[in-house]
Design a protein around this motif. Structure first.
Motif, PDB file in Angstrom:
ATOM      1  N   LYS A 171       0.854  -1.181   0.000  1.00  9.32           N
ATOM      2  CA  LYS A 171       0.000   0.000   0.000  1.00  9.32           C
ATOM      3  C   LYS A 171       0.894   1.237   0.000  1.00  9.32           C
ATOM      4  CE  LYS A 171      -3.830  -2.181   2.390  1.00  9.32           C
ATOM      5  NZ  LYS A 171      -4.580  -2.369   3.618  1.00  9.32           N
ATOM      6  N   VAL A 172       0.718   2.084  -0.989  1.00  8.24           N
ATOM      7  CA  VAL A 172       1.420   3.366  -0.978  1.00  8.24           C
ATOM      8  C   VAL A 172       0.460   4.358  -0.332  1.00  8.24           C
ATOM      9  CG1 VAL A 172       2.302   5.242  -2.409  1.00  8.24           C
ATOM     10  CG2 VAL A 172       2.861   2.877  -2.975  1.00  8.24           C
ATOM     11  N   LYS A 205      -0.289   8.250   1.088  1.00  8.02           N
ATOM     12  CA  LYS A 205       0.120   9.657   1.041  1.00  8.02           C
ATOM     13  C   LYS A 205      -0.673  10.428   2.101  1.00  8.02           C
ATOM     14  CE  LYS A 205      -0.605  14.019  -0.288  1.00  8.02           C
ATOM     15  NZ  LYS A 205      -1.775  14.914  -0.243  1.00  8.02           N
ATOM     16  N   GLY A 251       2.550  10.738  -4.863  1.00  7.66           N
ATOM     17  CA  GLY A 251       2.029   9.486  -4.312  1.00  7.66           C
ATOM     18  C   GLY A 251       1.531   8.569  -5.419  1.00  7.66           C
ATOM     19  N   ALA A 252       0.815   9.157  -6.383  1.00  8.47           N
ATOM     20  CA  ALA A 252       0.264   8.348  -7.477  1.00  8.47           C
ATOM     21  C   ALA A 252       1.387   7.771  -8.334  1.00  8.47           C
ATOM     22  CB  ALA A 252      -0.668   9.202  -8.334  1.00  8.47           C
ATOM     23  N   ALA A 288       2.946   4.934  -6.441  1.00  3.24           N
ATOM     24  CA  ALA A 288       2.069   3.751  -6.451  1.00  3.24           C
ATOM     25  C   ALA A 288       2.162   3.037  -7.793  1.00  3.24           C
ATOM     26  CB  ALA A 288       0.628   4.169  -6.161  1.00  3.24           C
ATOM     27  N   ALA A 310       1.639  -0.844  -6.770  1.00  3.69           N
ATOM     28  CA  ALA A 310       0.979  -1.009  -5.472  1.00  3.69           C
ATOM     29  C   ALA A 310      -0.389  -1.669  -5.660  1.00  3.69           C
ATOM     30  CB  ALA A 310       0.807   0.355  -4.817  1.00  3.69           C
ATOM     31  N   TYR A 312      -3.549   2.710  -3.665  1.00  5.90           N
ATOM     32  CA  TYR A 312      -2.961   4.010  -3.324  1.00  5.90           C
ATOM     33  C   TYR A 312      -3.911   4.676  -2.349  1.00  5.90           C
ATOM     34  CZ  TYR A 312      -1.659   8.963  -3.987  1.00  5.90           C
ATOM     35  OH  TYR A 312      -1.310  10.277  -3.794  1.00  5.90           O
ATOM     36  N   ASN A 368      -4.901   7.779  -0.121  1.00  5.83           N
ATOM     37  CA  ASN A 368      -4.652   9.210  -0.029  1.00  5.83           C
ATOM     38  C   ASN A 368      -5.342   9.712   1.238  1.00  5.83           C
ATOM     39  OD1 ASN A 368      -4.842  12.074  -0.473  1.00  5.83           O
ATOM     40  ND2 ASN A 368      -4.242  11.662  -2.588  1.00  5.83           N
ATOM     41  N   VAL A 397      -2.315   6.286 -11.526  1.00  2.00           N
ATOM     42  CA  VAL A 397      -2.918   5.103 -10.906  1.00  2.00           C
ATOM     43  C   VAL A 397      -4.047   4.543 -11.768  1.00  2.00           C
ATOM     44  CG1 VAL A 397      -2.313   5.186  -8.467  1.00  2.00           C
ATOM     45  CG2 VAL A 397      -4.078   6.709  -9.297  1.00  2.00           C
ATOM     46  N   LEU A 408      -7.769   3.637  -5.914  1.00  4.98           N
ATOM     47  CA  LEU A 408      -7.375   4.800  -5.116  1.00  4.98           C
ATOM     48  C   LEU A 408      -8.387   4.939  -3.979  1.00  4.98           C
ATOM     49  CD1 LEU A 408      -6.683   8.212  -6.899  1.00  4.98           C
ATOM     50  CD2 LEU A 408      -7.228   8.020  -4.520  1.00  4.98           C
TER      51      LEU A 408
END
Ligand code: ASP
Length: 439
Positions: free
Chosen positions: A3-4, A6, A189-190, A193, A198, A201, A203, A251, A258
């Motif tokens: 998991k990314v 942000k 962040g995107a 990911a 990922a 993503y 957020n 993404v 997302l």
């Protein structure tokens, strides 16, 4: 699983917010890659660190001392470090930066330090490695992000490590720091990911997802549980304050879901955005509309000319007049021998008379008129397609409430139904639609 995650400025505003971030990150071992903004406002009337950094730049540019503003910035990081019990020598780092500022520093480099220091502190706090965006996020000389190269670099540097990355900036081919547009940490962040493939993503911000309508117009609108990327695009184009387009693209292209979440309400599932959803949630069963959004201040130019529709190329010639003035036409509802062109009034202000003059000259129309102070409101929903009755319900609801519809537009994809109303009816229209479809 990766998991990314942000975190936006409000999630990093002070030590208490840092603690929430740590709780969120450490509660899930898959949250291995963390991207941070610069600290935002702690309370009404407070300042975002990025704004203060831009203010320092303005002081430097005009040769006015920025010591006070700079002191406010350094204090914020010092306080976070002290209250989180971190060992980073914040004052020393800020002294070095201050000296660099006196010798000459680019605006982009200076404002990027908001994210840089936030990431350094967060890395120590989480026990993660700091991974500088300048080591992987590459721009080309024309200011575009070199995605292929950046992705490859990040994959190589990050590997399987747990890392914190500062958002908002990258590096030019000559090594100079360059920032993205405001709010650009979403983009970082995107990109991270997408680069790392990922699974999701996340957020993290300060609202529990995207709301079904503007909370300044509708009281306590519901959050949207699930929305497709296409619906999101429609809503944001129509003025809903959601994510930056550039932050969605990487993404979406990589088919990564997302998830918008709230740092202050971490149990809330927030809004999930995907290309499409195969199933239907219980709560979605009787709801055909995903969200409502709108924008004020449009003008509608209407031209009527007998035989217009049967003359090939006439619409193209009309549009060319607008194109010559670099004015985007948003919608073109038409009748048999008339066409209307909906444009943003603010953008049309400088060229409207010239456009009317050219239309007059080129077409000698039977009628040429402009309606102003028009608002455009869209009901957006993937489930409206092929479902009879939705537009009927919209028109009935507006009619019953005494709202006169000045324009209607619906694309064949049936993802949205758009109505034009007088500016004076804008808020009422949004509320009526919300009440009839959501409540
Ligand atoms: N800190 C930057 C800004 O305020 C970038 C971001 O927060 O995403 O615009």
């Amino acid at each position: 699983m990766l998991k990314v995650v942000k975190f936006g400025g409000s999630s990093l505003a002070d030590a208490a917010q840092f603690a929430k971030v740590r709780q969120i990150v450490t509660s899930d071992p898959d949250r291995r890659v963390v991207v941070v903004s610069a600290p935002g406002k702690r309370f009404d009337g407070d300042h975002k660190i990025t704004d203060l950094l831009y203010l320092c730049c303005a002081h430097l540019q005009y040769g006015v001392s920025c010591e006070n503003v700079y002191g406010m910035i350094a204090d914020r990081y010092r306080q976070i470090a002290a209250e989180c019990g971190l060992s980073m020598e914040v004052q020393g780092e800020f002294d070095v930066l201050y000296r660099k500022m006196q010798q000459g520093i680019s605006q982009d480099e200076l404002v990027s330090r908001g994210e840089y220091f936030a990431a350094r502190l967060m890395a120590e706090y989480l026990g993660y490695d700091f991974l500088d965006a300048a080591d992987w996020l590459q721009f080309t000389f024309d200011g575009q992000i070199d995605r292929e190269h950046s992705y490859e670099m990040l994959r190589r540097i990050a590997g399987e490590r747990r890392v914190v990355i500062p958002g908002f900036y990258g590096v030019m081919p000559d090594g100079h720091i360059r920032v993205l547009t405001r709010g650009g940490s979403d983009v970082t962040g995107a990109l991270a990911a997408a680069a790392l493939s990922a699974d999701v993503y996340e957020n993290w911000t300060d609202v529990s997802g995207i709301l079904m309508a503007d909370p300044r117009i509708v009281e306590h609108p519901r959050p949207i549980e699930r929305i497709t990327y296409s619906e999101l695009r429609e809503l944001s184009y129509m003025g809903a304050q959601v994510l930056h387009e550039a932050s969605v693209f990487p993404v979406r292209q990589a088919d990564i879901p997302l998830n918008i979440r709230n740092t202050n309400e971490p149990q809330h599932p927030g809004t999930l955005i995907r290309e499409y959803f195969e199933d239907e949630l219980e709560s979605e069963k009787n709801r055909f509309i995903t969200g409502i959004a709108g924008r004020r201040n449009f003008s509608i130019v209407t031209m009527a000319k007998n035989g217009l529709s049967s003359s090939p190329g006439s619409l193209r010639r009309v549009l060319e007049v607008f194109e010559r003035h670099n004015l985007n036409v948003e919608y073109t509802p038409s009748g048999i021998d008339s066409v209307s062109l909906v444009v943003q009034s603010g953008k049309a202000a400088g060229c409207l008379y010239s456009i009317l003059g050219e239309l007059q000259k080129e077409f000698s129309p039977d009628k040429l008129q402009v309606a102003e102070n028009i608002s455009i409101v869209a009901a957006v929903g993937r489930k409206m397609a092929c479902r009879p009755g939705t537009s009927g319900k919209i028109f009935a609801a507006l009619g019953e409430n005494g709202i006169s519809i000045r324009m209607i537009s619906q694309g064949p994809e049936e993802l949205n139904i758009i109505v034009g109303v007088d500016n004076a009816d804008f808020e009422k229209t949004v509320r009526v639609l919300y009440d009839s479809f959501v409540k």
